[in-house]
Design a protein around this motif. Sequence first.
Motif, PDB file in Angstrom:
ATOM      1  N   LEU A   1       0.831  -1.201   0.000  1.00 21.62           N
ATOM      2  CA  LEU A   1       0.000   0.000   0.000  1.00 21.62           C
ATOM      3  C   LEU A   1       0.868   1.254   0.000  1.00 21.62           C
ATOM      4  N   GLY A   2       1.910   1.235   0.813  1.00 23.07           N
ATOM      5  CA  GLY A   2       2.813   2.379   0.882  1.00 23.07           C
ATOM      6  C   GLY A   2       3.514   2.670  -0.431  1.00 23.07           C
ATOM      7  N   THR A   3       3.686   1.635  -1.265  1.00 24.08           N
ATOM      8  CA  THR A   3       4.302   1.835  -2.578  1.00 24.08           C
ATOM      9  C   THR A   3       3.529   2.845  -3.407  1.00 24.08           C
ATOM     10  N   PHE A   4       2.198   2.895  -3.199  1.00 27.20           N
ATOM     11  CA  PHE A   4       1.354   3.764  -4.006  1.00 27.20           C
ATOM     12  C   PHE A   4       1.144   5.144  -3.384  1.00 27.20           C
ATOM     13  N   ILE A   5       1.130   5.247  -2.057  1.00 28.18           N
ATOM     14  CA  ILE A   5       0.768   6.546  -1.480  1.00 28.18           C
ATOM     15  C   ILE A   5       1.774   7.112  -0.483  1.00 28.18           C
ATOM     16  N   ALA A   6       2.757   6.311  -0.057  1.00 25.98           N
ATOM     17  CA  ALA A   6       3.726   6.827   0.917  1.00 25.98           C
ATOM     18  C   ALA A   6       4.884   7.523   0.218  1.00 25.98           C
ATOM     19  N   ASP A   7       5.356   8.601   0.825  1.00 32.51           N
ATOM     20  CA  ASP A   7       6.579   9.241   0.347  1.00 32.51           C
ATOM     21  C   ASP A   7       7.796   8.439   0.803  1.00 32.51           C
ATOM     22  N   GLN A   8       7.597   7.699   1.892  1.00 33.90           N
ATOM     23  CA  GLN A   8       8.690   6.882   2.413  1.00 33.90           C
ATOM     24  C   GLN A   8       8.095   5.788   3.301  1.00 33.90           C
ATOM     25  N   THR A   9       8.616   4.574   3.173  1.00 29.57           N
ATOM     26  CA  THR A   9       8.236   3.471   4.045  1.00 29.57           C
ATOM     27  C   THR A   9       9.451   3.094   4.874  1.00 29.57           C
ATOM     28  N   ILE A  10       9.275   2.989   6.203  1.00 40.72           N
ATOM     29  CA  ILE A  10      10.415   2.752   7.085  1.00 40.72           C
ATOM     30  C   ILE A  10      10.235   1.451   7.863  1.00 40.72           C
ATOM     31  N   TYR A  11      11.371   0.825   8.167  1.00 37.05           N
ATOM     32  CA  TYR A  11      11.371  -0.462   8.861  1.00 37.05           C
ATOM     33  C   TYR A  11      12.701  -0.592   9.596  1.00 37.05           C
ATOM     34  N   ILE A  12      12.656  -1.239  10.744  1.00 31.78           N
ATOM     35  CA  ILE A  12      13.893  -1.484  11.481  1.00 31.78           C
ATOM     36  C   ILE A  12      13.971  -2.961  11.821  1.00 31.78           C
ATOM     37  N   PHE A  13      15.129  -3.568  11.590  1.00 28.16           N
ATOM     38  CA  PHE A  13      15.274  -5.000  11.849  1.00 28.16           C
ATOM     39  C   PHE A  13      15.399  -5.254  13.349  1.00 28.16           C
ATOM     40  N   GLU A  14      14.790  -6.343  13.779  1.00 33.27           N
ATOM     41  CA  GLU A  14      14.835  -6.699  15.194  1.00 33.27           C
ATOM     42  C   GLU A  14      16.284  -6.884  15.627  1.00 33.27           C
ATOM     43  N   GLY A  15      16.647  -6.202  16.689  1.00 31.83           N
ATOM     44  CA  GLY A  15      18.012  -6.285  17.195  1.00 31.83           C
ATOM     45  C   GLY A  15      18.948  -5.272  16.575  1.00 31.83           C
ATOM     46  N   GLY A  16      18.499  -4.571  15.534  1.00 23.62           N
ATOM     47  CA  GLY A  16      19.334  -3.576  14.872  1.00 23.62           C
ATOM     48  C   GLY A  16      18.993  -2.162  15.301  1.00 23.62           C
ATOM     49  N   ASP A  17      19.807  -1.221  14.864  1.00 27.33           N
ATOM     50  CA  ASP A  17      19.592   0.188  15.209  1.00 27.33           C
ATOM     51  C   ASP A  17      19.525   1.080  13.979  1.00 27.33           C
ATOM     52  N   GLU A  18      19.583   0.481  12.790  1.00 27.66           N
ATOM     53  CA  GLU A  18      19.529   1.267  11.569  1.00 27.66           C
ATOM     54  C   GLU A  18      18.157   1.113  10.909  1.00 27.66           C
ATOM     55  N   VAL A  19      17.605   2.232  10.501  1.00 31.21           N
ATOM     56  CA  VAL A  19      16.274   2.223   9.901  1.00 31.21           C
ATOM     57  C   VAL A  19      16.399   2.086   8.387  1.00 31.21           C
ATOM     58  N   LEU A  20      15.677   1.114   7.835  1.00 31.37           N
ATOM     59  CA  LEU A  20      15.603   0.969   6.385  1.00 31.37           C
ATOM     60  C   LEU A  20      14.557   1.952   5.863  1.00 31.37           C
ATOM     61  N   GLN A  21      14.957   2.840   4.967  1.00 28.25           N
ATOM     62  CA  GLN A  21      14.061   3.854   4.428  1.00 28.25           C
ATOM     63  C   GLN A  21      13.875   3.603   2.935  1.00 28.25           C
ATOM     64  N   VAL A  22      12.658   3.228   2.554  1.00 29.91           N
ATOM     65  CA  VAL A  22      12.339   2.952   1.154  1.00 29.91           C
ATOM     66  C   VAL A  22      11.583   4.153   0.593  1.00 29.91           C
ATOM     67  N   PRO A  23      12.145   4.856  -0.393  1.00 32.32           N
ATOM     68  CA  PRO A  23      11.464   6.035  -0.940  1.00 32.32           C
ATOM     69  C   PRO A  23      10.280   5.648  -1.804  1.00 32.32           C
ATOM     70  N   HIS A  24       9.455   6.644  -2.101  1.00 34.84           N
ATOM     71  CA  HIS A  24       8.328   6.428  -2.999  1.00 34.84           C
ATOM     72  C   HIS A  24       8.831   5.984  -4.376  1.00 34.84           C
ATOM     73  N   LEU A  25       8.180   4.960  -4.921  1.00 30.93           N
ATOM     74  CA  LEU A  25       8.549   4.475  -6.243  1.00 30.93           C
ATOM     75  C   LEU A  25       7.506   4.939  -7.256  1.00 30.93           C
ATOM     76  N   PRO A  26       7.922   5.621  -8.321  1.00 31.07           N
ATOM     77  CA  PRO A  26       6.959   6.165  -9.298  1.00 31.07           C
ATOM     78  C   PRO A  26       6.369   5.080 -10.191  1.00 31.07           C
ATOM     79  N   ILE A  27       5.560   4.223  -9.574  1.00 31.13           N
ATOM     80  CA  ILE A  27       4.975   3.097 -10.296  1.00 31.13           C
ATOM     81  C   ILE A  27       3.727   3.537 -11.052  1.00 31.13           C
ATOM     82  N   VAL A  28       3.611   3.142 -12.290  1.00 27.86           N
ATOM     83  CA  VAL A  28       2.395   3.353 -13.065  1.00 27.86           C
ATOM     84  C   VAL A  28       1.761   1.989 -13.286  1.00 27.86           C
ATOM     85  N   TRP A  29       0.589   1.787 -12.720  1.00 28.61           N
ATOM     86  CA  TRP A  29      -0.078   0.495 -12.760  1.00 28.61           C
ATOM     87  C   TRP A  29      -1.098   0.517 -13.890  1.00 28.61           C
TER      88      TRP A  29
END
Length: 372
Positions: free
Chosen positions: A190-218
Amino acid sequence: MAQNLQKSANMPQYQIINTCGTSVLTNPAKGNEELSNILTKYSNAKSEKDIPADIYKIITEHWEQLLSKWNEKNESEAKKASAELKCLLTWQRNNNVEKSNCIYYLIHTDTILGELAAELVEEWMKKNGYENVQLQKIESLNTQSLHDFEVGLSNFAKWAFELKNSDNYSQFIFNIAGGFKSVSGFAQVLGTFIADQTIYIFEGGDEVLQVPHLPIVWSEIDTIRKNAYSYRKVSLGIQLDSYSELNPLWIQNGKFSPWGQIAWENAKRTIYREEVLPFECDFVCEGNDFRNSVKDLPQDRIWHINERIDDLIVFAISNRKNNVRRLDYKKLRGSHAYTHECDAWADGDAKRLFCNELNGKIIIEKLDKALH
């Protein structure tokens, strides 16, 4: 209903959608077999009446004990106890995002435990200066049955798109570190279509994975455009005589599947700005002068007209109970060519949709300025 924000000097810069699970409630119970079994057994209970009174008392006492401990947690301790907060607070610190620049939505399941768990996170955030925090229950989002779960995911998609469409000024961030894996996985799509950024952090880690908006045309936009009249009816809960021309992966039992909901909401953002779509149903229709009154409108106003027609149909289908604020359908006072009016849009050069009623059917006659 999605919050309709007005543009202002102190407009929040970010709207952050956080998927929340129940681990903040269930993990501390793992050392207590009886309590742990109770939380597992009633994980899908939707209200207090679904739980025996003595059992509900045990659950609420557990929540109250946790709350007193949560209120004493510092930031480091809160991050250890909550994946939602760990990702959110780390992302904010890494990107120098101020609390006052954000609105936080805590998405939880349609269950007692889901709400209680999200309330723990909410209470800690408010106690620590996060003022703009909102619990958001998603109807039918539970794992009691596959049908309920899929309806819940569809409702989640619809809510998120409504929120996005009501705001043109904020960055949308999806924090999917917390919550059930199935919900987080759906939120990532869902975030692929409407989020400017999707964030996630791995369990036990301290670095946040930041996935930018992808200009997908469906390519679903062209597919839906060809049958927009029918897909629109599905979106409004109107049964069709035949679904043969619609994508069977998107429509199940006359309703959108989660993926159909995303397809429709995403296509709607384009289609609803192209033209005022023709409409006709048992409850609402257009009058002879309507088409001429909506000629040559700019795209944002075309969007408003299509949305308001949807609101009017939902109002009529609900036996006239669902009269949302942005619609405000009401009877006109005095003697006029029309009997009723509703808002088309309220900002700038505010306009009304003027209507008459015949045999219980609402006829939208004309778009025009208010009569006062």
